[in-house]
Design an enzyme around this catalytic site. Structure first.
Site, PDB file in Angstrom:
ATOM      1  N   HIS A 100       0.854  -1.194   0.000  1.00 44.26           N
ATOM      2  CA  HIS A 100       0.000   0.000   0.000  1.00 44.26           C
ATOM      3  C   HIS A 100       0.882   1.232   0.000  1.00 44.26           C
ATOM      4  O   HIS A 100       1.985   1.224   0.542  1.00 44.26           O
ATOM      5  CB  HIS A 100      -0.956   0.019   1.198  1.00 44.26           C
ATOM      6  N   HIS A 102       1.007   5.266   1.049  1.00 43.39           N
ATOM      7  CA  HIS A 102       0.382   6.315   1.873  1.00 43.39           C
ATOM      8  C   HIS A 102       0.512   7.663   1.177  1.00 43.39           C
ATOM      9  O   HIS A 102       1.608   8.019   0.717  1.00 43.39           O
ATOM     10  CB  HIS A 102       1.124   6.466   3.211  1.00 43.39           C
TER      11      HIS A 102
HETATM   12  P1  AMP Z   1       1.939   0.391   7.265  1.00 42.11           P
HETATM   13  O1  AMP Z   1       2.444   0.662   8.646  1.00 42.11           O
HETATM   14  O2  AMP Z   1       2.671   1.141   6.186  1.00 42.11           O
HETATM   15  O3  AMP Z   1       1.827  -1.083   6.979  1.00 42.11           O
HETATM   16  O4  AMP Z   1       0.487   1.029   7.238  1.00 42.11           O
HETATM   17  C1  AMP Z   1      -0.685   0.341   7.528  1.00 42.11           C
HETATM   18  C2  AMP Z   1      -1.769   1.385   7.556  1.00 42.11           C
HETATM   19  O5  AMP Z   1      -3.009   0.738   7.386  1.00 42.11           O
HETATM   20  C3  AMP Z   1      -1.847   2.170   8.874  1.00 42.11           C
HETATM   21  O6  AMP Z   1      -1.712   3.556   8.602  1.00 42.11           O
HETATM   22  C4  AMP Z   1      -3.221   1.805   9.410  1.00 42.11           C
HETATM   23  O7  AMP Z   1      -3.836   2.877  10.071  1.00 42.11           O
HETATM   24  C5  AMP Z   1      -3.968   1.420   8.148  1.00 42.11           C
HETATM   25  N1  AMP Z   1      -5.079   0.491   8.326  1.00 42.11           N
HETATM   26  C6  AMP Z   1      -5.081  -0.668   9.020  1.00 42.11           C
HETATM   27  N2  AMP Z   1      -6.293  -1.269   8.930  1.00 42.11           N
HETATM   28  C7  AMP Z   1      -7.057  -0.468   8.150  1.00 42.11           C
HETATM   29  C8  AMP Z   1      -8.402  -0.534   7.693  1.00 42.11           C
HETATM   30  N3  AMP Z   1      -9.209  -1.555   8.024  1.00 42.11           N
HETATM   31  N4  AMP Z   1      -8.874   0.468   6.914  1.00 42.11           N
HETATM   32  C9  AMP Z   1      -8.062   1.507   6.574  1.00 42.11           C
HETATM   33  N5  AMP Z   1      -6.789   1.621   6.978  1.00 42.11           N
HETATM   34  C10 AMP Z   1      -6.295   0.656   7.762  1.00 42.11           C
END
Ligand code: AMP
Ligand code: ZN
Length: 137
Positions: A100, A102
């Site tokens: 993903h 950001h």
């Molecule tokens: P990372 O630390 O780069 O793996 O980022 C994971 C991101 O996913 C974090 O910013 C979380 O807040 C976000 N996240 C986790 N679960 C969900 C969800 N169900 N819907 C939207 N964002 C999510």
């Protein structure tokens, strides 16, 4: 789809999300724990653990979508700047192991931290790593 992958389920509509945009390859959603107003995630619908196993076609489409989403977010939020961050591996801060990207709008005076400490390297060290990477490309 990978078993038990929350972002596979979100990207493919099996778990609900606040969706900004969707096409056949990607879903663009709002992060549930936003670092700032408008914190957005771009998810490929296909499962890739991280950038290292993403194919070139998806990677190419990803960045043109990211540019469009960045412009839309800027217009919508009137932010002053934006960080685009993409974590690969636990050591790099990845917590959800489905690729993903950001997009984090930045506002004057916000407390968001996307940072590192500048280090040092000799020209020899720079040459060495440049040559090693060049060989792999
Ligand atoms: P990372 O630390 O780069 O793996 O980022 C994971 C991101 O996913 C974090 O910013 C979380 O807040 C976000 N996240 C986790 N679960 C969900 C969800 N169900 N819907 C939207 N964002 C999510
Ligand atoms: Zn997945």
């Amino acid at each position: 789809m990978k078993e038990d992958c929350i972002f596979c389920k979100i990207a493919n509509g099996m778990i609900s999300s606040t969706t900004i945009y969707e096409n056949s390859d990607f879903k663009v959603i709002l992060d549930v724990s936003p670092a700032s107003k408008g914190h957005t995630l771009i998810l490929p619908k296909e499962h890739f653990d991280n950038i290292f196993d993403m194919d070139a076609d998806t990677a190419g489409k990803l960045f043109s979508l990211a540019a469009a989403v960045a412009r839309a977010l800027k217009q919508a939020t009137n932010c002053d700047g934006m960080n685009i961050v993409q974590n690969n591996g636990e050591i790099a801060g990845q917590t959800v192991f489905h690729f993903h990207m950001h997009l984090i709008p930045r506002y004057e005076g916000d407390q968001v931290q996307v940072t590192w400490n500048p280090g040092t390297a000799t020209q020899e060290e720079l040459n060495e790593i440049a040559a090693a990477v060049k060989k792999e490309l």
